[in-house]
Design a protein around this motif. Structure first.
Motif, PDB file in Angstrom:
ATOM      1  N   GLY A   2       0.809  -1.212   0.000  1.00  0.00           N
ATOM      2  CA  GLY A   2       0.000   0.000   0.000  1.00  0.00           C
ATOM      3  C   GLY A   2       0.841   1.260   0.000  1.00  0.00           C
ATOM      4  O   GLY A   2       0.563   2.208  -0.744  1.00  0.00           O
ATOM      5  N   HIS A  45      -6.302   3.574  -4.192  1.00  0.00           N
ATOM      6  CA  HIS A  45      -6.119   2.120  -4.147  1.00  0.00           C
ATOM      7  C   HIS A  45      -5.083   1.750  -3.081  1.00  0.00           C
ATOM      8  O   HIS A  45      -5.311   0.843  -2.274  1.00  0.00           O
ATOM      9  CB  HIS A  45      -5.675   1.629  -5.530  1.00  0.00           C
ATOM     10  N   TRP A  48      -6.481   2.367   0.396  1.00  0.00           N
ATOM     11  CA  TRP A  48      -7.440   1.320   0.764  1.00  0.00           C
ATOM     12  C   TRP A  48      -6.722   0.028   1.168  1.00  0.00           C
ATOM     13  O   TRP A  48      -7.153  -0.668   2.074  1.00  0.00           O
ATOM     14  CB  TRP A  48      -8.423   1.067  -0.372  1.00  0.00           C
ATOM     15  N   LEU A  49      -5.619  -0.270   0.502  1.00  0.00           N
ATOM     16  CA  LEU A  49      -4.807  -1.424   0.908  1.00  0.00           C
ATOM     17  C   LEU A  49      -4.324  -1.281   2.353  1.00  0.00           C
ATOM     18  O   LEU A  49      -4.235  -2.260   3.091  1.00  0.00           O
ATOM     19  CB  LEU A  49      -3.582  -1.570   0.005  1.00  0.00           C
ATOM     20  N   GLY A  52      -8.247  -0.658   4.700  1.00  0.00           N
ATOM     21  CA  GLY A  52      -9.551  -1.280   4.519  1.00  0.00           C
ATOM     22  C   GLY A  52      -9.625  -2.780   4.625  1.00  0.00           C
ATOM     23  O   GLY A  52     -10.660  -3.366   4.309  1.00  0.00           O
ATOM     24  N   SER A  53      -8.584  -3.440   5.090  1.00  0.00           N
ATOM     25  CA  SER A  53      -8.527  -4.898   4.990  1.00  0.00           C
ATOM     26  C   SER A  53      -9.623  -5.641   5.753  1.00  0.00           C
ATOM     27  O   SER A  53      -9.973  -6.762   5.406  1.00  0.00           O
ATOM     28  CB  SER A  53      -7.163  -5.411   5.421  1.00  0.00           C
ATOM     29  N   SER A  54     -10.200  -5.048   6.769  1.00  0.00           N
ATOM     30  CA  SER A  54     -11.245  -5.745   7.527  1.00  0.00           C
ATOM     31  C   SER A  54     -12.654  -5.376   7.057  1.00  0.00           C
ATOM     32  O   SER A  54     -13.637  -5.861   7.622  1.00  0.00           O
ATOM     33  CB  SER A  54     -11.100  -5.427   9.017  1.00  0.00           C
ATOM     34  N   HIS A  55     -12.770  -4.545   6.043  1.00  0.00           N
ATOM     35  CA  HIS A  55     -14.070  -4.091   5.548  1.00  0.00           C
ATOM     36  C   HIS A  55     -14.744  -5.189   4.723  1.00  0.00           C
ATOM     37  O   HIS A  55     -14.079  -5.894   3.965  1.00  0.00           O
ATOM     38  CB  HIS A  55     -13.883  -2.833   4.696  1.00  0.00           C
ATOM     39  N   PHE A  58     -13.989  -4.999   1.025  1.00  0.00           N
ATOM     40  CA  PHE A  58     -12.569  -4.724   0.801  1.00  0.00           C
ATOM     41  C   PHE A  58     -12.152  -5.041  -0.634  1.00  0.00           C
ATOM     42  O   PHE A  58     -11.572  -4.201  -1.318  1.00  0.00           O
ATOM     43  CB  PHE A  58     -11.702  -5.520   1.788  1.00  0.00           C
ATOM     44  N   TYR A  59     -12.443  -6.244  -1.103  1.00  0.00           N
ATOM     45  CA  TYR A  59     -11.986  -6.646  -2.439  1.00  0.00           C
ATOM     46  C   TYR A  59     -12.720  -5.895  -3.542  1.00  0.00           C
ATOM     47  O   TYR A  59     -12.131  -5.589  -4.575  1.00  0.00           O
ATOM     48  CB  TYR A  59     -12.109  -8.159  -2.624  1.00  0.00           C
ATOM     49  N   LEU A  62     -11.063  -2.524  -3.586  1.00  0.00           N
ATOM     50  CA  LEU A  62      -9.683  -2.718  -4.021  1.00  0.00           C
ATOM     51  C   LEU A  62      -9.594  -2.943  -5.531  1.00  0.00           C
ATOM     52  O   LEU A  62      -8.810  -2.288  -6.238  1.00  0.00           O
ATOM     53  CB  LEU A  62      -9.064  -3.902  -3.277  1.00  0.00           C
TER      54      LEU A  62
END
Length: 161
Positions: A2, A45, A48-49, A52-55, A58-59, A62
């Motif tokens: 990120g 982007h 967000w890396l 946002g990983s627990s959202h 997320f993918y 992303l």
């Protein structure tokens, strides 16, 4: 990763920021603005890396900040000038209606990302549809511009041999 993506996007944005946006040519402003928006999506982007990983989406966020935000902004920024070159034609296929397409594309994508981040699925679906239709419309507008250019060149006999 990120941090690296944010760094690369920031470097591109800063190094390209001073050229072209204040140009007298509407075409140059359009191309440069689309490219700068692409760099902005790349920075988003990377951010967000990092955060946002627990959202739950997320993918989704992303993938779409990169493949729609960054990649398609680059396509819109380069297509008016490069598409004719690939087809061995002179000039560009830019015309002012492309401004509407990129504005709606960027707005619908940003709205889609906000709806995803805020976890509002019905609103997200609306902007998914709008986003898809605008992508299709932009390709159609570029093809219409290309066909019109070929017709004009045939009439004036300016095709590159």
């Amino acid at each position: 990763m990120g941090y690296a993506i944010v760094g690369i996007g920031t470097w591109f944005l800063v190094s390209d920021l001073h050229e072209g946006v204040l140009s007298n040519s509407s075409e140059n402003r359009f191309c440069k603005l689309a490219i700068l928006l692409g760099y902005t999506w790349l920075i988003g982007h990377g951010i967000w890396l990092l955060i946002g990983s627990s959202h739950p989406y997320f993918y989704d966020v992303l993938l779409h900040t990169f493949f729609l935000g960054f990649a398609f902004s680059m396509i819109w920024g380069h297509a008016p000038k490069l598409l004719p070159l690939f087809l061995n034609l002179r000039g560009t296929v830019f015309y002012d209606k492309l401004w509407w397409g990129i504005m709606v594309f960027e707005f619908s994508l940003a709205s889609r990302m906000v709806a995803s981040i805020l976890e509002i699925p019905p609103l997200r679906k609306v902007f998914v549809v709008i986003n898809g239709l605008v992508i299709l419309l932009m390709f159609i507008m570029l093809l219409v511009g290309l066909v019109a250019k070929v017709r004009r060149m045939k009439e004036t006999n300016y095709l590159i041999k």
